[in-house]
Design a protein around this motif. Sequence first.
Motif, short mmCIF file in Angstrom:
data_model
loop_
_atom_site.label_atom_id
_atom_site.label_comp_id
_atom_site.label_asym_id
_atom_site.label_seq_id
_atom_site.Cartn_x
_atom_site.Cartn_y
_atom_site.Cartn_z
N ARG A 207 0.99 -1.38 0.18
CA ARG A 207 -0.27 -0.25 0.28
C ARG A 207 1.06 1.09 -0.28
NH1 ARG A 207 -3.00 -2.09 4.91
NH2 ARG A 207 -4.12 -3.95 4.54
N GLU B 114 -8.62 8.98 5.57
CA GLU B 114 -7.46 10.17 5.17
C GLU B 114 -7.68 10.88 6.77
OE1 GLU B 114 -9.81 12.93 3.10
OE2 GLU B 114 -9.75 11.72 0.35
N THR C 63 -4.64 3.18 5.77
CA THR C 63 -4.45 2.76 4.52
C THR C 63 -5.17 1.64 4.09
OG1 THR C 63 -2.95 0.87 5.88
CG2 THR C 63 -2.20 2.98 5.20
N GLU D 180 3.00 9.25 2.31
CA GLU D 180 3.65 7.98 1.12
C GLU D 180 5.10 7.54 1.76
OE1 GLU D 180 3.79 5.92 -2.27
OE2 GLU D 180 1.87 5.54 -2.05
N ASP E 52 -12.22 3.60 -3.30
CA ASP E 52 -13.14 3.13 -4.95
C ASP E 52 -14.31 1.99 -4.77
OD1 ASP E 52 -11.02 1.68 -5.09
OD2 ASP E 52 -11.43 1.63 -7.41
N SER F 252 2.42 2.33 -3.49
CA SER F 252 0.84 1.90 -4.68
C SER F 252 1.10 3.11 -5.19
CB SER F 252 -0.46 1.90 -4.18
OG SER F 252 -0.59 2.57 -2.63
N GLY F 253 1.04 4.46 -4.81
CA GLY F 253 0.86 5.37 -5.53
C GLY F 253 -0.83 5.67 -5.15
N LYS F 254 -1.08 5.82 -4.46
CA LYS F 254 -2.57 6.07 -4.03
C LYS F 254 -2.36 6.77 -2.91
CE LYS F 254 -4.67 1.98 -6.99
NZ LYS F 254 -5.21 1.02 -6.20
N LEU F 255 -1.63 7.02 -2.17
CA LEU F 255 -1.32 7.76 -1.21
C LEU F 255 -0.81 9.02 -0.77
CD1 LEU F 255 -1.06 4.48 1.29
CD2 LEU F 255 -3.05 5.81 1.36
N VAL G 146 -6.52 3.46 0.41
CA VAL G 146 -6.23 2.61 -0.77
C VAL G 146 -7.49 2.10 -1.94
CG1 VAL G 146 -5.09 0.74 -1.69
CG2 VAL G 146 -3.71 2.38 -0.12
#
Length: 302
Positions: A170, A291, A274, A179, A281, A173-176, A278
């Motif tokens: 996670r 968040e 996290t 990081e 969606d 992942s580039g989604k947070l 992540v």
Amino acid sequence: MPIGYGWHNHPVTAPVAEIDIDADLVARLLRAQHPDLADRPLQLVANGWDNVIFKVGDDLCVRLPRREVAVRLIVNEQRWLPTLAPVLPARIPAPVRVGLPGQGYPWPWSVCAWIDGEIAARVPVADRRPVAAALAEFMTRLHVPAPPDAPVNPVRGVPLAVRDEQIQDRLTSGKLAREDELRRLWDELRETPVYAGPPVWLHGDPHPANLVLRGSTLEAVIDFGDITAGDPATDLAAAWLVFDAEGRAAFRAGTEADDATWARARGWALAIGTAIAVFADIHPGLADAGEHAISQVLADHG
């Protein structure tokens, strides 16, 4: 707002149901197995990730797995929640009746009490503070040694190091956001001494969508699908998942957590927060909770 057992009243990208469950099927199941409930009006209130929930009259609901993977979870709840409910200071969705396969439906199902209240995830964080002490008391009463045949959960109640590979994925992942900060903190927290006490009962998923409030009262703790035994730090992650700094201080004051347990709890809050972020969606109704948890974990100094 009123809720039933489950919180998935938000649109979600849920897996395709393996069983078509409609009001006609529920009515036939009730007529065959609980005929005294058969004439009550039925209202679909949730068609979630694992379960479908119909309100039955004014005070009950029916919860039916929509996927085979959820069957084990409902069986665990049927087995253990009636035992735990009498000793806990807030309501839990212990089944009041059990349903069996029938009428073309292949799995067990439950009739539970309908719980009125507001999901904590929909309540401003500052307004959750009054329930901090009550949630701490709930956790303390829940966290007693569990029997050897308690449900096993490979991702809850375990040492933080067991979760390392998933968390590292996670955190790359580039989604947070932030990081690098999260990775440094995780690397520190996962080295906290492991829990050495007896495995205690755990709720396992202590985020704010699983708390029901009524005003300033903790009405219920719901969704025990992750019920297991292990390290109480998993549940104490609620300190960061649910509260701000002021609420967190009140929550900790009501627990018996030592510094190592509290550090592990912060690690669990990072792990759960996290995951929520992540997979926002999939569970958009919890996006803000992810968040919030991340910001609280990073802002806290232990």
